[in-house]
Write an enzyme that holds these catalytic residues in place. Structure first.
Site, mmCIF file in Angstrom:
data_model
loop_
_atom_site.group_PDB
_atom_site.id
_atom_site.type_symbol
_atom_site.label_atom_id
_atom_site.label_comp_id
_atom_site.label_asym_id
_atom_site.label_seq_id
_atom_site.Cartn_x
_atom_site.Cartn_y
_atom_site.Cartn_z
ATOM 1 N N GLY A 263 25.563 20.719 -47.115
ATOM 2 C CA GLY A 263 26.895 21.458 -47.039
ATOM 3 C C GLY A 263 26.888 22.725 -46.061
ATOM 4 O O GLY A 263 27.640 22.777 -44.940
ATOM 5 N N MET A 265 23.552 25.953 -44.899
ATOM 6 C CA MET A 265 22.447 26.474 -44.810
ATOM 7 C C MET A 265 22.288 28.052 -44.747
ATOM 8 O O MET A 265 22.870 28.558 -43.689
ATOM 9 C CB MET A 265 21.524 25.748 -43.707
ATOM 10 C CG MET A 265 20.050 26.337 -43.670
ATOM 11 S SD MET A 265 19.390 25.736 -45.245
ATOM 12 C CE MET A 265 18.018 27.233 -45.374
ATOM 13 N N ASN A 267 20.370 30.327 -43.472
ATOM 14 C CA ASN A 267 19.387 30.931 -42.449
ATOM 15 C C ASN A 267 19.703 32.554 -42.495
ATOM 16 O O ASN A 267 20.929 32.887 -42.043
ATOM 17 C CB ASN A 267 19.531 30.256 -40.995
ATOM 18 C CG ASN A 267 19.528 28.906 -41.267
ATOM 19 O OD1 ASN A 267 18.751 28.156 -41.499
ATOM 20 N ND2 ASN A 267 20.504 28.245 -40.780
ATOM 21 N N GLU A 300 26.552 30.655 -49.635
ATOM 22 C CA GLU A 300 25.453 30.974 -48.207
ATOM 23 C C GLU A 300 25.262 32.345 -48.219
ATOM 24 O O GLU A 300 24.116 33.117 -47.841
ATOM 25 C CB GLU A 300 25.864 30.136 -46.873
ATOM 26 C CG GLU A 300 25.922 28.815 -47.214
ATOM 27 C CD GLU A 300 24.898 28.049 -47.756
ATOM 28 O OE1 GLU A 300 23.545 28.441 -47.803
ATOM 29 O OE2 GLU A 300 25.306 26.935 -48.457
ATOM 30 N N HIS A 303 22.915 34.126 -50.813
ATOM 31 C CA HIS A 303 21.881 33.687 -50.692
ATOM 32 C C HIS A 303 20.752 34.909 -49.767
ATOM 33 O O HIS A 303 19.599 34.855 -49.781
ATOM 34 C CB HIS A 303 21.491 32.372 -49.766
ATOM 35 C CG HIS A 303 21.159 30.928 -50.651
ATOM 36 N ND1 HIS A 303 20.493 31.047 -51.665
ATOM 37 C CD2 HIS A 303 22.070 29.741 -50.286
ATOM 38 C CE1 HIS A 303 20.720 29.773 -52.089
ATOM 39 N NE2 HIS A 303 21.429 29.105 -51.369
ATOM 40 N N GLU A 322 18.599 28.300 -55.858
ATOM 41 C CA GLU A 322 19.706 27.606 -55.830
ATOM 42 C C GLU A 322 20.551 27.581 -57.073
ATOM 43 O O GLU A 322 21.779 27.926 -57.289
ATOM 44 C CB GLU A 322 19.557 26.080 -55.705
ATOM 45 C CG GLU A 322 18.863 26.012 -54.121
ATOM 46 C CD GLU A 322 19.839 26.527 -53.000
ATOM 47 O OE1 GLU A 322 21.012 26.761 -53.171
ATOM 48 O OE2 GLU A 322 19.350 26.392 -51.962
HETATM 49 N N1 TRP Z 1 19.744 25.593 -48.938
HETATM 50 C C1 TRP Z 1 20.996 24.933 -48.658
HETATM 51 C C2 TRP Z 1 22.074 25.402 -49.887
HETATM 52 O O1 TRP Z 1 22.145 25.039 -50.771
HETATM 53 C C3 TRP Z 1 20.929 23.635 -48.945
HETATM 54 C C4 TRP Z 1 19.962 22.589 -47.995
HETATM 55 C C5 TRP Z 1 18.921 22.104 -48.494
HETATM 56 C C6 TRP Z 1 20.206 22.006 -46.917
HETATM 57 N N2 TRP Z 1 18.120 21.438 -47.802
HETATM 58 C C7 TRP Z 1 19.126 21.333 -46.863
HETATM 59 C C8 TRP Z 1 21.221 22.070 -45.976
HETATM 60 C C9 TRP Z 1 19.187 20.578 -45.596
HETATM 61 C C10 TRP Z 1 20.998 21.391 -44.864
HETATM 62 C C11 TRP Z 1 20.001 20.309 -44.779
HETATM 63 O O2 TRP Z 1 22.639 26.579 -49.577
HETATM 64 ZN ZN ZN Z 2 22.170 27.254 -51.758
#
Ligand code: TRP
Ligand code: ZN
Length: 872
Positions: A263, A265, A267, A300, A303, A322
């Site tokens: 969905g 990320m 970063n 996001e 996070h 998560e």
């Molecule tokens: N950390 C992301 C979230 O839940 C999700 C995520 C984990 C992700 N691995 C990924 C997104 C690989 C894209 C590709 O918010």
């Molecule tokens: Zn997440």
């Protein structure tokens, strides 16, 4: 089966990193097939003197490796498919490396890749190692400075943190330098390069700092980022109000890309989103899209504190970020859109995705203890059950202590990579409670089953409630211990009025009982009449409940339980029982009539929210019913559910039509929850009407489709036509494609809709659609729209008795696995539960799993899931 069985990674083997990186400088020279990456790492020994430096690195073309300015000879280092190893390094040194990578041919969408002609990255969980050599583990935190150079055609050059410098270079090139002052693990690194439009805004934080907000999208799409921007600003404000968390950089950016495995990320300072979870306008996005955009933007953003500022020590702690962040986004959505409706939706999702996981071969604890590929553990258990565990913690310690515990967590662990134990310890510290029993929720897999029995003494006016729990075995955990289960409980009288009672001599309307052993009995006093028990209000624990309640009690609850979750739940329970009875060949005609009447009364209730009524009107889903009737027979379940829908549709035709007319929308579209709720109810009414075989209904659906002024209604109309079938459906489908063929996100909906078609022709149609010019196997959104929707949401057709549905899915898994293992692995799940289906079907499902297992060159990702599904 493969012979070189991959070795699992175990939590018990955790060891701190042998080397730390204090600072990292990266220099990218971007080119689609030949991107050069230079890295300079300030390395410091953290462990034994004799340990070699071992860095992760995959699919990297080595150019050079140097230590403190001296280029190493080939014999001084080893490079294999997974690591760069250098023995005999000093205790502190500078490592300089250069590699070449090929983003254009990276179809795994992990590391640096290209989407729509733009460069972008995805590093969680282990993608950074496909960019450069690095200790790619979350407990190595470092400060990143990133220089990006490219042709000017690659107009925007973005990375985490603050822009330090940018400018032109000779030969039509330019560059930018970014610095992120917050130490972070490599999985939070991001880079984006390309032609993008930007929507800009700003926000003043709680301490008066101004933060620039930028959302980057495909050229021409900036207006469609407006809702995401609005959601972002509301999220930032909410995190200040609800958790005292302020944003920490001067700039926050989001980039939308079309090719993305998940969905979105988180970063640091540069979130990257699947465009399906960012772009919206009334013409192309449904209310559900708006709702998901709001919640994922929030997720996001949240996070930033729960994930980025405080991250995970190792990937076994994934739920630390998560589960907690899902809990936070659910709380935000509840505040934005209404607590009861949000709770019902969250529980529906939990039951649809997490409960089946707990009953299948991949059942695992919220904190697992071993894995082959961490990518396979981004599961409903980690996310959704992880959020439930936090919610129970809040229920147990109370809202105030919960907030204090969170404050302590942020204070104690800011800037660190930590563990679930350390998190729970914060709540033990602020509450003075021993939470060691509670920890079992993290370590024990499976859905507890709770049984509730009651007896009422009308002489003594006492009610005794007996509760007991068992958790069925799961793979690797044959015996289970009792868990502390919070039970929020209230009483109603026979007329549905709140019935007050006394607990330990204190008069209350509602109480919290904690079942912490195998069984417990509690006695409530001052109960003035024979009560209806409303237990597990708000779904206070993620369990399966059986009670001695009679249908009459359920009808009382369905009409008037003040706990709206339980009001909805009562309707679901009644419907489930009626459908199961039919599927077993013993329909309860009287019960069905009674249910239809109760539904009619609920719909007429002027006091209740349309969004709530829409949820009430929807019968339990087929996958949900498959759990209630095992071994599952998807065709029988589908027929039984349809039969009940038809009875409801016939009984309620006039009411449903009245709703359909009464909620017709005039005036301008607004995505707010109240407007969305009215559209949801109107479309739910049409959906149910579609089960009425009369010709006038087909006309109604066609009219609804033609008159639609927004995508929610267009999809509502098209979906009703799909259920009815026939020429009107085919025409609308063709019309829809013509109209939207240049809008990828809308064409995804066109594929997904056909994948959900319950008609017998659907399997052939879906297989045929893989040859449609608009089908793109390499694009995860398009692939999932067709293949995953079919396998997960069309059980009646996926479980075709010939096994052709299974064969189709297995073929897709194998094809996709050759270039995108992460996404291929996510398709395995519908076959994994083969043991729950009737033996003829189960055998055919197993056969396809075996065929996959026997294939050459299978990825670790798919191998792990298939092997687990086949294990005894
Ligand atoms: N950390 C992301 C979230 O839940 C999700 C995520 C984990 C992700 N691995 C990924 C997104 C690989 C894209 C590709 O918010
Ligand atoms: Zn997440």
């Amino acid at each position: 089966m493969r012979t070189d069985t991959p070795q699992p990674i175990r939590l018990a083997d955790y060891a701190p990193p042998a080397f730390l990186i204090d600072e990292v400088r990266l220099a990218f020279d971007l080119a689609p097939n030949t991107t050069r990456v230079k890295a300079r790492l300030s390395v410091r020994r953290n462990g034994d003197h004799d340990q070699p430096l071992v860095l992760n690195g995959e699919r990297l073309k080595p150019v050079s490796v140097a230590i403190d300015g001296r280029v190493l000879a080939d014999a001084e280092r080893t490079i294999d498919a997974e690591f760069l190893t250098i023995p005999g390094v000093p205790d502190a040194f500078s490592l300089e490396t250069e590699v070449e990578i090929d983003p254009e041919n990276n179809k795994a969408l992990e590391g640096l890749y290209m989407s729509g002609g733009r460069f972008c990255t995805q590093c969680e969980a282990e993608g950074f190692r496909k960019i450069t050599w690095y200790p790619d583990r979350p407990d190595v935190l470092s400060r990143f400075t990133v220089r990006i150079e490219a042709d000017k055609a690659v107009r925007h050059l973005l990375s985490n943190g603050n822009l330090m410098e940018s400018g032109d270079l000779p030969n039509g090139r330019h560059y930018a330098v970014w610095n992120d002052p917050f130490p972070k693990p490599a999985y939070l690194f991001a880079l984006v390069g390309g032609e993008l439009d930007v929507l800009e805004d700003s926000l003043v934080t709680m301490t008066g700092r101004t933060v620039e907000l930028k959302i980057f999208v495909d050229p021409g799409m900036a207006p469609r980022a407006a809702y995401a921007m609005d959601a972002l600003k509301r999220s930032m404000k909410w995190d200040e109000d609800a958790f005292g968390r302020e944003y920490d950089l001067d700039l926050f950016m989001i980039v939308a890309v079309r090719d993305f495995n998940f969905g979105a990320m988180e970063n640091k300072g540069l979130n990257i989103f699947n465009s399906s979870l960012l772009l919206a306008d009334p013409a192309t996005a449904t209310d559900l899209d708006y709702e998901r955009i709001e919640s994922v933007v929030a997720h996001e953003y949240f996070h930033n504190w729960t994930g980025d500022r405080i991250t995970c020590r190792d990937w076994f702690q994934l739920c630390l970020k998560e589960g907690l962040t899902v809990f936070r986004d659910q709380s935000f959505s509840a505040d934005m859109r209404g607590h009861a409706v949000q709770r019902i939706k969250d529980v529906k999702a939990l039951r649809a995705r997490q409960f089946p996981e707990d009953q299948g071969p991949l059942a695992h604890p919220v904190r697992p203890s071993s894995y082959l590929k961490i990518d396979n553990f981004y599961t409903a258990t980690i996310y959704e059950k992880g959020a439930e565990v936090i919610r129970m913690l809040k229920t147990l310690v109370g809202a105030e202590r919960f907030r204090e515990g969170m404050d302590l967590y942020f204070e104690r662990w800011d800037g660190h990579a930590t563990t679930v134990e350390a998190f729970i310890q914060c709540f033990a510290d602020v509450s003075g409670r021993d939470l060691s029993d509670f920890f079992a929720w993290y370590e024990q897999a499976g859905t507890p089953r709770v049984e509730l029995k009651h007896s009422y003494d009308d002489q003594a006016r006492t009610l005794t409630v007996e509760l007991s729990q068992t958790t069925p075995p799961t793979p690797g955990q044959p015996t289970k211990q009792p868990l502390p289960i919070p039970v929020v409980l209230g009483l109603l009288d026979g007329e549905g009025r709140t019935l007050a009672f006394e607990r330990d001599g204190v008069a209350v309307d509602e109480t919290l009982v904690v079942l912490d052993g195998e069984s417990a009995a509690i006695t409530l006093t001052g109960v003035d009449s024979r009560p209806v028990i409303s237990a597990f209000r708000g779904f206070s624990a993620p369990i399966g409940l059986t009670t001695d309640a009679r249908p009459t009690d359920r009808y009382v609850q369905m009409a008037s339980d003040p706990d709206l979750f339980n009001r909805w739940e009562a309707g679901q329970d009644l419907a489930r029982a009626l459908i199961v009875a039919r599927a077993k060949g013993a329909p309860d005609q009287v019960g069905e009539e009674r249910f239809a009447e109760a539904m009619g009364r609920a719909l007429a209730d002027q006091a209740s929210d349309p969004a709530f009524k829409a949820l009430l009107l929807a019968l339990p889903s087929e996958p949900d019913l498959a759990l209630a009737l095992q071994p599952a027979d998807p065709a029988a379940i589908h027929e039984a559910r349809e039969a009940l829908r038809q009875r409801l549709a016939l009984h309620l035709t006039d009411d449903l039509k009245r709703i359909h007319i009464g909620l017709q929308e005039l005036g301008e579209f607004s995505p707010d929850a109240a407007s969305a709720g009215r559209r949801a109810l109107r479309n739910a009414a049409l959906d149910l009407l579609a089960a009425n075989p009369r010709a006038e209904i087909a006309e109604l659906a066609e009219g609804h489709y033609r008159a639609a002024a927004n995508m929610t209604d267009a999809m509502g109309g098209l979906s009703a036509l799909m259920l009815i079938g026939g020429q009107a459906y085919e025409d609308a489908l063709a019309d829809f494609f013509q109209r939207w063929k240049s809008e990828p996100l809308v064409i995804d909906k066109w594929f997904a809709l056909q994948a959900r078609d319950p008609d017998e022709s659907a399997l052939g149609r879906v297989m045929g659609l893989t040859a449609h010019p608009a089908f793109e196997q390499k694009n995860p959104n398009r692939l999932r729209a067709l293949v995953s929707t079919f396998a997960n949401f069309n059980p009646a057709r996926f479980h075709d008795p010939s096994g052709a549905g299974y064969r189709f899915l297995a073929d897709q898994i194998l094809a996709v696995d050759s270039f995108n293992p992460m996404t291929a692995a996510r398709l395995v799940d519908p076959l994994g539960g083969w043991r729950r289906y009737k033996p003829e079907l189960g055998a055919l499902m197993k056969q396809e799993l075996e065929r996959i297992a026997a294939s050459e060159g299978l990825s670790k990702n798919v191998h792990e899931l298939v092997a687990k599904a086949l294990a005894d």
